[in-house]
Design a protein around this motif. Structure first.
Motif: not given
Ligand code: NAD
Length: 321
Positions: A242-252, A264-270, A286-294
């Motif tokens: 959903d948001e890179i800033a959250q994914a890399i700090t509080i997300g998966e 970080q450059s390999n993460i894409t916001e949905l 492919e394996i796609t993974l959505f890191d839904g941090t809220g």
């Protein structure tokens, strides 16, 4: 000011309206029309509570506000939900309070909508088996929303506390799908779409357990230290959030970022996929993974929809404030 009490929410906003609100705000975020403000979350040193707020502004939808709330572990004994939240919306033209909205059910709806949006855009074609990891409060919302995106033929599930599995079976049966409890090896081997929605602080699903041709929505990790899947699985996947800033700090993503196996450059916001600016899944293997941090904007989007619907249906409570 308009008040929409918690007990009105269920009659106002459904899964479809929640899905549309979240899909639209993710798209606005990627267009830079909407942004989240930094999250505050504190252990307040009283009642073992974690309290904080998430906030943001959607310039496209003209939605400004915050969700305040947190986790009160002693609430169960008082007959209350442990997670408590309230959304406050402000008029972006004047700063005046616009609405006060019960946020508990909205949180479950917007969280389920987020994984559902990810499934719409990223699931492999012809997905037949939904794998659920986690059987707590959110899991029922997650399963129902996911089932609207694919023609699943069955649901398989695993839970750390096996006594929770009947909840998954009940919900699966209610939506007309058979349910089978499985071990994690089977889950990773058979599921085309996997949702993780637990409060785990250790990896549950391991890289070697996932066959590929899979979409994984990691929805439980929303705090520093939490983890649901092995970092190697995150590094192997095409990662969306959903948001890179959250994914890399509080997300998966925090763990694969910390051990240096994910950039970080390999993460894409949905939102980029929704807007057609990123291709999303490129092959069925492919394996796609959505890191839904809220993110706070999800809360504001569904709360704003609930306010609009309350006005439309004539049930909005107006207070001179
Ligand atoms: P819950 O307390 O009802 O359920 C917790 C689930 O986690 C259960 O399935 C339980 O068996 C499992 N679990 C507990 N301890 C575990 C452990 N040590 N290892 C593995 N599994 C364990 O909680 P819930 O309301 O269903 O929420 C689940 C998670 O989702 C929480 O971590 C919550 O913070 C998170 N959440 C995320 C978002 C978001 O936007 N990403 C929104 C709401 C909730």
């Amino acid at each position: 000011m308009i008040i929409v009490p918690e007990n009105e929410i269920a009659d106002l906003i459904d899964r479809k309206a929640s899905f549309d609100a979240v899909e639209s705000v993710f798209a606005a975020m990627a267009r830079k029309d909407a942004y989240n403000f930094p999250v505050i979350r504190e252990a307040i040193g009283y009642a073992d509570a974690l309290y904080g707020f998430k906030s943001g502004f959607d310039k496209a939808g003209l939605v400004l506000g915050l969700k305040s709330g947190g986790y009160w572990p002693g609430n169960m004994e008082k007959g209350l939900t442990n997670h408590q939240s309230t959304v406050i919306l402000f008029d972006p033209d004047t700063g005046k309070v616009k609405a006060l909205v019960g946020g508990n059910l909205l949180t479950a709806l917007r969280t389920a909508a987020a994984s559902s949006v990810s499934i719409k855009y990223l699931a492999p074609k012809g997905a037949k088996v939904l794998g659920m990891i986690g059987a707590g409060h959110q899991s029922a919302f997650q399963m129902r929303a996911a089932a609207e995106q694919c023609d699943f033929e069955k649901v398989i599930g695993w839970n750390y506390h096996p006594e929770g599995l009947p909840r998954l079976e009940k919900v699966a049966n209610e939506i007309g799908l058979p349910f089978e409890p499985v071990e994690l090896d089977q889950l990773g081997e058979q599921a085309d779409v996997i949702i993780t929605i637990t409060s785990s602080f250790d990896p549950i699903l391991m890289d070697a357990q996932v066959k590929g041709g899979t979409h994984i929505a990691c929805m439980g990790t929303d705090t520093k230290g939490k983890q649901e899947v092995e970092a190697a699985l995150v590094s192997r996947a095409s990662v969306f959030t959903d948001e890179i800033a959250q994914a890399i700090t509080i997300g998966e993503c925090q763990h694969a970022i910390a051990n240096g196996t994910l950039k970080q450059s390999n993460i894409t916001e949905l939102g980029y996929v929704i807007n057609g600016d990123h291709k999303g899944r490129t092959s069925n293997d492919e394996i796609t993974l959505f890191d839904g941090t809220g993110v706070g904007l999800q809360d504001l989007a569904v709360a704003s929809t609930a306010v609009d619907l309350a006005i439309e249906k004539g049930v909005a409570i107006e207070v001179d404030f």
